[in-house]
Each structure stands twice: as structure tokens, then as C-alpha cells.
Scaffold this motif. Structure first.
Motif, PDB file in Angstrom:
ATOM      1  N   VAL A  12     -13.824  35.733 -28.283  1.00  0.00           N
ATOM      2  CA  VAL A  12     -12.446  36.215 -28.126  1.00  0.00           C
ATOM      3  C   VAL A  12     -11.739  36.279 -29.484  1.00  0.00           C
ATOM      4  O   VAL A  12     -11.192  37.310 -29.869  1.00  0.00           O
ATOM      5  N   TRP A  17     -13.067  40.243 -28.246  1.00  0.00           N
ATOM      6  CA  TRP A  17     -13.357  40.661 -26.877  1.00  0.00           C
ATOM      7  C   TRP A  17     -12.357  40.023 -25.913  1.00  0.00           C
ATOM      8  O   TRP A  17     -11.719  39.021 -26.240  1.00  0.00           O
ATOM      9  N   VAL A  18     -12.256  40.586 -24.717  1.00  0.00           N
ATOM     10  CA  VAL A  18     -11.287  40.055 -23.757  1.00  0.00           C
ATOM     11  C   VAL A  18     -11.736  38.710 -23.194  1.00  0.00           C
ATOM     12  O   VAL A  18     -10.929  37.951 -22.653  1.00  0.00           O
ATOM     13  N   ASP A  19     -13.029  38.408 -23.316  1.00  0.00           N
ATOM     14  CA  ASP A  19     -13.561  37.194 -22.686  1.00  0.00           C
ATOM     15  C   ASP A  19     -14.922  36.914 -23.322  1.00  0.00           C
ATOM     16  O   ASP A  19     -15.410  37.704 -24.152  1.00  0.00           O
TER      17      ASP A  19
END
Ligand SMILES: [Zn+2]
Ligand SMILES: [Zn+2]
Length: 324
Positions: A60, A65-67
């Protein structure tokens, strides 16, 4: 098959639902590794949870990244750790992020793949094959999608021989682990999972920096076989890839040659060739080696690309040494 028996959910980890977009992967499961050794098999399971949290933080904060990138992990103690979980797009295997689920083994090239870990992957696979998510039983490796060392030689061999696709149970090891052999005094096992560019027509000495033999050191990574006054009997397996007509990498023919050098000289040192190499046109070459090294002689392996843009991709040397 219900959810894996040892399961750490996002809520167990204190994470909310994954913000990643919806997907309904049906094609199978892709195995990954970390790329660097983690040593988790020799530590308490709490280290796996810390590793998993740190991986999410890295994905992240650093990758943006979102997750966390993966759907799941299988740790050496046999737990399945939830990542993005069910029905989520991943950032794991480009080309398969919405069609496959992903599972990392939380370790690097020299970390073992434990029996408990194998069983956890099997439980995960069977659970994902249930009607709710209903994936196919196919298990692939990250390198089946893009050029990468992932999931490492050891795990990829298990992908290929079907180890992960068997039913869960209490497994005896399905495939021999290199450690089994390393206990034998005179066995050596060297692998080269690193990629090396191969200029067209130029002999290149293979680097074996992933070598499991202590005699292959960072200062002398080229000394592939450094026994003195010993006979080595074994095999070399490897492959060379190059861009095909559509741009995708495909195995190509290349020349492989054995040579000897004196001492720990650099990779550009001209070798005394042992014999003219054969030209192989299959995916992987298999070359039998049976050579004697004199005092201070080192046996090396040279490969020559026959096309532009070629790269060495993986390979290993296995065999035994004996008095000359
Ligand atoms: Zn991977
Ligand atoms: Zn664990």
C-alpha cells in the motif's frame, strides 16, 4: 471442502473489507513467493502474521496499491492467511489478476516449502473449488504469466508435478526436497534462477549466485563447479528464451559448452573448452556431465544465444563428486 481448518481472516488481522474491485476468478490458483528468504519456518507463527501485515504495508505505502496484492498466503505452519480474499481483483499476476486467485508462500528461494504449507495450499484450492467460488482445479506459477523467478525453483517444481493439486491430507513429501540430498556428503545442487541477458553469438558464463554449495560465494559466483582432483558426475538442466513473432518470450535453441579455467578468474576469462557443445531445440536442455578437475581447476558452463534478445532463464546442476 469447507474453509481451510487453520484460517486467519481479515477481521482476525484487524483489517476491514478489501477495497479492491470485484472479480470472479474461475480459472484456478497461482502460486507466488517473496523473492527473499524470510526464515518463517523456524520461527513462531506470530512472525508470519507480522510478515503478512508488513507485506500489506509495503504494497500500500510503497507500491501505492489499494490493498495487499495477493488473495491469500499459505504460511509454513499450515495457516491460510486472507489477503484480498474472495471475489477481488489482485495485483499479483498480470494477465490473470481477475481470472485466477493468488497465494504466496511467504518465503524466498532457500526457504523450505513445508508439508503443512503444501497441505494449506491444497485446502485452499479445494475450498475455492466449492460451488460458491467454483474455480477450476488448475494450479499455475507466477512465471507462467510473466517473466519472473517467482515462485522459485522449488515451489515451481511442485506446481509442475501436481503436488499442490492433490487432495489435502497428512502428506509424506510428494517430491524430494533438495535438503534431503544435501545431507549426503558429496552431493551438490546449484541453481540459477536469475535471468542473464545473452548477446547473440557470444559465449556467456552462467552465474550461479543462488548456489546451495558454500563454495559458490558472492566473491566467486562463477565457480560453478570448483572441486579439485575430483570427478563430477551429474546433469545440467536449463533453458533460454527470446521474443517470438508476437513479442512473447518462447524457448529457443542455444549452444551449451563446458570449459575449465584456473582459479577464481572473472566470467570473461576464456575457458579451455572440453568439447563442442550440442545445439538443443527443446524447452529445456539436459546435459550429462562427467568431468575430472585437476588442482585449482574450475569447471564452468557457457551458453551461447543464436538469436537476438535471448535470456538465460533458470537452470540447475545436480550430481555427485568422487575422488578422481
Ligand atoms: Zn509472484
Ligand atoms: Zn505461520
Amino acid at each position: 471442502m469447507p474453509r481451510p481448518t487453520r484460517y486467519v481472516s481479515r477481521s482476525d488481522l484487524g483489517w476491514g473489507a478489501s477495497p479492491a474491485g470485484y472479480a470472479n476468478p474461475r480459472s484456478g490458483l497461482v502460486i507466488h513467493y517473496d523473492g527473499s528468504d524470510q526464515g518463517l519456518a523456524g520461527r513462531a507463527h506470530s512472525a508470519c502474521l507480522a510478515y503478512w501485515r508488513a507485506t500489506r504495508d509495503f504494497h500500500v505505502a510503497t507500491n501505492g496499491w489499494v490493498d495487499i496484492g495477493y488473495s491469500y498466503a499459505a504460511c509454513p505452519h499450515g495457516y491460510v492467511l486472507e489477503g484480498r480474499g474472495l471475489f477481488r481483483i489482485q495485483a499479483a499476476q498480470p494477465g490473470g489478476n481477475s481470472t485466477y486467485y493468488s497465494c504466496t508462500l511467504c518465503g524466498g528461494p532457500d526457504d523450505p516449502v513445508t508439508d503443512a504449507q503444501i497441505n494449506a495450499v491444497r485446502e485452499l484450492r479445494q475450498w475455492l473449488m466449492e460451488p460458491d467460488s467454483s474455480i477450476s482445479g488448475t494450479v499455475r506459477g507466477h512465471r507462467d504469466f510473466v517473466a519472473t523467478s517467482c515462485p522459485g525453483e522449488r515451489a515451481y517444481a511442485m506446481v509442475r508435478d501436481g503436488t499442490f493439486a492433490r487432495p489435502p491430507g497428512t502428506p509424506p513429501p510428494d517430491s524430494p526436497q533438495p535438503e534431503d540430498f544435501l545431507d549426503m556428503a558429496d552431493f551438490t545442487w546449484l541453481s540459477s534462477s536469475r535471468t542473464q541477458p545473452l548477446p547473440n553469438g557470444v559465449p556467456v558464463c552462467l552465474l550461479f549466485q543462488d548456489g546451495r554449495d558454500a563454495r559458490v560465494t558472492p566473491d566467486d559466483p562463477y565457480a560453478t563447479i570448483a572441486f579439485q582432483n575430483r570427478r563430477f558426475s551429474g546433469t545440467l538442466n536449463g533453458r533460454v528464451v527470446a521474443p517470438g513473432p508476437g513479442g512473447a518470450l518462447a524457448p529457443v535453441a542455444y549452444r551449451v559448452q563446458l570449459g575449465k579455467v584456473r582459479g577464481a578468474v572473472g566470467a570473461d576469462a576464456p575457458p579451455d573448452p572440453l568439447f563442442a557443445g550440442g545445439v538443443y531445440t527443446t524447452t529445456e536442455c539436459n546435459v550429462s556431465l562427467d568431468e575430472i578437475t585437476r588442482a585449482d581447476e574450475r569447471l564452468r558452463i557457457y551458453v551461447t544465444a543464436l538469436v537476438d534478445g535471448a535470456e538465460w532463464r533458470g537452470g540447475k546442476v545436480t550430481g555427485w563428486v568422487a575422488p578422481a
